[in-house]
Motif scaffolding. Structure first.
Motif, PDB file in Angstrom:
ATOM      1  N   MET A   5      15.779   6.190   1.888  1.00  0.00           N
ATOM      2  CA  MET A   5      15.123   6.838   0.749  1.00  0.00           C
ATOM      3  C   MET A   5      14.355   8.118   1.118  1.00  0.00           C
ATOM      4  O   MET A   5      14.412   9.116   0.395  1.00  0.00           O
ATOM      5  CB  MET A   5      14.176   5.847   0.066  1.00  0.00           C
ATOM      6  N   ARG A   6      13.636   8.082   2.255  1.00  0.00           N
ATOM      7  CA  ARG A   6      12.838   9.260   2.601  1.00  0.00           C
ATOM      8  C   ARG A   6      13.722  10.476   2.888  1.00  0.00           C
ATOM      9  O   ARG A   6      13.349  11.615   2.609  1.00  0.00           O
ATOM     10  CB  ARG A   6      11.944   8.982   3.796  1.00  0.00           C
ATOM     11  N   GLN A   7      14.878  10.176   3.446  1.00  0.00           N
ATOM     12  CA  GLN A   7      15.791  11.294   3.735  1.00  0.00           C
ATOM     13  C   GLN A   7      16.207  12.019   2.468  1.00  0.00           C
ATOM     14  O   GLN A   7      16.447  13.214   2.476  1.00  0.00           O
ATOM     15  CB  GLN A   7      17.053  10.768   4.392  1.00  0.00           C
ATOM     16  N   LEU A  54      11.390   3.769 -10.486  1.00  0.00           N
ATOM     17  CA  LEU A  54       9.974   4.069 -10.220  1.00  0.00           C
ATOM     18  C   LEU A  54       9.747   4.317  -8.728  1.00  0.00           C
ATOM     19  O   LEU A  54       8.983   5.194  -8.335  1.00  0.00           O
ATOM     20  CB  LEU A  54       9.082   2.923 -10.719  1.00  0.00           C
ATOM     21  N   ASP A  55      10.425   3.534  -7.896  1.00  0.00           N
ATOM     22  CA  ASP A  55      10.294   3.730  -6.444  1.00  0.00           C
ATOM     23  C   ASP A  55      10.752   5.131  -6.041  1.00  0.00           C
ATOM     24  O   ASP A  55      10.091   5.833  -5.286  1.00  0.00           O
ATOM     25  CB  ASP A  55      11.150   2.711  -5.667  1.00  0.00           C
ATOM     26  N   TYR A  56      11.914   5.516  -6.564  1.00  0.00           N
ATOM     27  CA  TYR A  56      12.452   6.842  -6.240  1.00  0.00           C
ATOM     28  C   TYR A  56      11.465   7.929  -6.649  1.00  0.00           C
ATOM     29  O   TYR A  56      11.203   8.878  -5.914  1.00  0.00           O
ATOM     30  CB  TYR A  56      13.747   7.097  -7.010  1.00  0.00           C
ATOM     31  N   LEU A  57      10.927   7.811  -7.878  1.00  0.00           N
ATOM     32  CA  LEU A  57      10.007   8.837  -8.364  1.00  0.00           C
ATOM     33  C   LEU A  57       8.728   8.830  -7.533  1.00  0.00           C
ATOM     34  O   LEU A  57       8.190   9.884  -7.189  1.00  0.00           O
ATOM     35  CB  LEU A  57       9.676   8.606  -9.846  1.00  0.00           C
ATOM     36  N   GLU A  76      -0.146   4.467  -5.731  1.00  0.00           N
ATOM     37  CA  GLU A  76      -0.955   4.867  -6.887  1.00  0.00           C
ATOM     38  C   GLU A  76      -0.125   5.668  -7.881  1.00  0.00           C
ATOM     39  O   GLU A  76      -0.186   5.450  -9.090  1.00  0.00           O
ATOM     40  CB  GLU A  76      -2.168   5.691  -6.427  1.00  0.00           C
ATOM     41  N   LEU A  77       0.700   6.573  -7.345  1.00  0.00           N
ATOM     42  CA  LEU A  77       1.552   7.367  -8.225  1.00  0.00           C
ATOM     43  C   LEU A  77       2.513   6.447  -8.985  1.00  0.00           C
ATOM     44  O   LEU A  77       2.735   6.604 -10.190  1.00  0.00           O
ATOM     45  CB  LEU A  77       2.343   8.397  -7.397  1.00  0.00           C
ATOM     46  N   ARG A  78       3.048   5.463  -8.274  1.00  0.00           N
ATOM     47  CA  ARG A  78       3.989   4.539  -8.903  1.00  0.00           C
ATOM     48  C   ARG A  78       3.333   3.808 -10.065  1.00  0.00           C
ATOM     49  O   ARG A  78       3.919   3.638 -11.134  1.00  0.00           O
ATOM     50  CB  ARG A  78       4.489   3.534  -7.861  1.00  0.00           C
ATOM     51  N   SER A  79       2.101   3.406  -9.856  1.00  0.00           N
ATOM     52  CA  SER A  79       1.396   2.671 -10.886  1.00  0.00           C
ATOM     53  C   SER A  79       1.161   3.571 -12.108  1.00  0.00           C
ATOM     54  O   SER A  79       1.305   3.144 -13.263  1.00  0.00           O
ATOM     55  CB  SER A  79       0.108   2.126 -10.275  1.00  0.00           C
ATOM     56  N   GLU A  80       0.837   4.850 -11.880  1.00  0.00           N
ATOM     57  CA  GLU A  80       0.674   5.786 -13.000  1.00  0.00           C
ATOM     58  C   GLU A  80       1.993   5.959 -13.751  1.00  0.00           C
ATOM     59  O   GLU A  80       2.045   5.911 -14.965  1.00  0.00           O
ATOM     60  CB  GLU A  80       0.225   7.164 -12.483  1.00  0.00           C
TER      61      GLU A  80
END
Ligand code: ADP
Ligand code: TRP
Length: 323
Positions: free
Chosen positions: A26-28, A66-69, A282-286
Motif C-alpha cells: 500500500m505505501r508504495q 478508507l484505508d487507502y484514503l 485520526e484521518l481515517r476516523s474523520e
C-alpha cells in the motif's frame, strides 16, 4: 497526453490491513503515485473466493477504501475503483481461460499450497491467475507494485499477454512487477511472512494497546540483555528498519555490543509504530464520518477506469472476431 508511466495494483478486501500489507504494497502506491499515472483497485471478485457473506464483503470494501484514503492516496490523482464495477475484468478473464491449460494453472504456488494442505480448492481460486492477468493487462501498466509473494502472478500476466499476442496479434503490453528488495517480505510476530492467514500480524489501524500487545509478542531467541546480538537475525530489528529509521544505527550498535534487551527493543518499536500510525488513524476516523465519500470516490474511479478498460476490450473483441 499523459507522458507519465502507468502503475496498476490491487488489494483484496479480506480483512484489516497489517504492517506487512502497508510496507509491502500500500505505501508504495502512495510513493509512486507522484511519478506515475496510477490505477489502484479493490479486488473484490478475488476476495469472493473466500468471503461468502454479503455484509462482510460490503464492510471490508468500505474499510479498504478508507484505508487507502487514510494512508494518503488522493482520489484526484489516483484512479481508485472496484473490480466488480467493471465487467471487463471477468469478461477478459473468460477469454484468457479459453487458451489457458489446466497443467499451466496447476503450477501456481497458491494452487500447490492449497493442494499440499488437502484443501478442496474452488474453481475461482484455481483460475485466480487469469482474473489477475485480466486486471493487469486491461490497463497496460508499466509497473505492478506488489509484495514478493505476488511475483508469480505478475509472471502469469506476462505469459498470458504473450500467448494472446501470438494467437491474435500484438495487443497487450508486458507488465513488470515492482518489488523493492528491502521490503519484499516483512516478517510477522512469529518470524514467518506476516499474513492474515497466519495470525501473526501487527494490524495497521488498530488501537495502541493492540499494536503494543502484538509487538511485545514478537518471537526472539533467548539471548539476555548483555549478550551481543546479530540484528540481521532479529525479527524486531527487521521492523525497526522501517519504523525506527532515525535511531537505527544506535539500535544496531547496541545490539552488537550486547547493550539492549529484547523487551526494550520491542517497547521502542511499539512506540514508533504507534507514533507512525496515529495521524493516519485520526484521518481515517474523520473520513469515515464524511457522508457519501465512498460512493463519490468509487463512482468517479469507475468512470475513469471504464474509459481505459472498455477501449481495450473493444480492441480485444475485434481481435478474437466476436465483433
Ligand atoms: P495476506 O497474506 O495478509 O492475506 P494479501 O495476500 O492480501 O496479504 O496481500 C496484499 C498485498 O500485501 C500484496 O501485494 C502482498 O504482496 C503484500 N504483502 C502481504 N504480506 C506481506 C508481507 N509480509 N511482506 C510484504 N508484502 C506483503
Ligand atoms: N493477488 C493480489 C493479492 O493477493 C491482489 C490482486 C488482484 C492484484 N488483482 C491484482 C494485485 C492485479 C496487482 C494487480 O494481493
Amino acid at each position: 497526453m499523459n507522458t507519465k508511466k502507468r502503475l496498476l495494483s490491487g488489494v483484496k478486501p479480506t480483512g484489516r490491513p497489517h504492517v506487512g500489507n502497508y510496507l509491502g504494497a500500500m505505501r508504495q502506491f502512495v510513493d509512486l503515485a507522484k511519478s506515475h499515472e496510477s490505477f489502484v483497485f479493490i479486488a473484490d471478485y478475488h476476495a469472493l473466493n473466500t468471503i461468502h457473506d454479503a455484509s462482510q464483503m460490503r464492510q471490508n470494501t468500505i474499510d479498504l477504501i478508507l484505508d487507502y484514503l487514510a494512508i494518503g492516496l488522493d482520489p484526484k490523482e489516483v484512479v481508485l475503483f472496484k473490480q466488480s464495477d467493471l465487467a471487463e475484468h471477468t469478461e477478459l478473464c473468460w477469454i484468457f481461460n479459453t487458451f489457458t491449460t489446466m497443467p499451466y494453472l496447476m503450477r501456481a504456488h497458491a494452487y500447490k499450497d492449497a493442494q499440499a494442505k488437502n484443501k478442496e480448492i474452488n474453481v475461482g481460486t484455481f483460475d485466480y491467475p487469469m482474473l489477475m492477468s485480466a486486471d493487469i493487462l486491461l490497463y497496460e501498466p508499466d509497473i505492478v507494485p506488489v509484495g514478493a509473494d505476488q511475483k508469480q502472478h505478475v509472471e502469469y500476466a506476462r505469459d498470458t499477454a504473450e500467448k494472446f499476442n501470438t494467437l491474435f496479434g500484438d495487443t497487450f503490453k508486458l507488465p513488470e512487477p515492482h518489488i523493492p528488495k528491502e521490503i519484499a517480505i516483512i516478517p510477522g510476530v512469529d518470524g514467518q511472512k506476516m499474513s492474515k492467514s497466519y495470525n501473526n500480524t501487527i494490524p495497521l489501524f488498530a488501537d495502541d494497546d493492540v499494536i503494543r500487545k502484538a509487538t511485545m509478542s514478537i518471537v526472539t531467541d533467548s539471548l539476555g540483555v548483555e549478550d551481543p546480538k546479530d540484528p540481521e537475525k532479529c525479527n524486531i530489528f527487521a521492523l525497526h528498519k522501517h519504523f525506527s529509521k532515525d535511531t537505527l544505527s544506535e539500535i544496531e550498535k547496541r545490539y552488537r555490543e550486547g547493550n539492549i534487551g529484547y523487551k526494550e527493543s520491542k517497547e521502542r518499536l511499539a512506540d514508533n509504530i504507534v507514533k507512525f500510525v496515529t495521524p493516519m488513524r485520526e484521518l481515517r476516523s474523520e473520513l469515515s464520518k464524511e457522508k457519501g465519500l465512498i460512493e463519490k470516490v468509487l463512482g468517479e474511479g469507475r468512470e475513469k477506469a471504464h474509459t481505459v478498460a472498455s477501449a481495450k476490450m473493444q480492441e480485444v473483441k475485434k481481435k478474437i472476431g466476436v465483433i
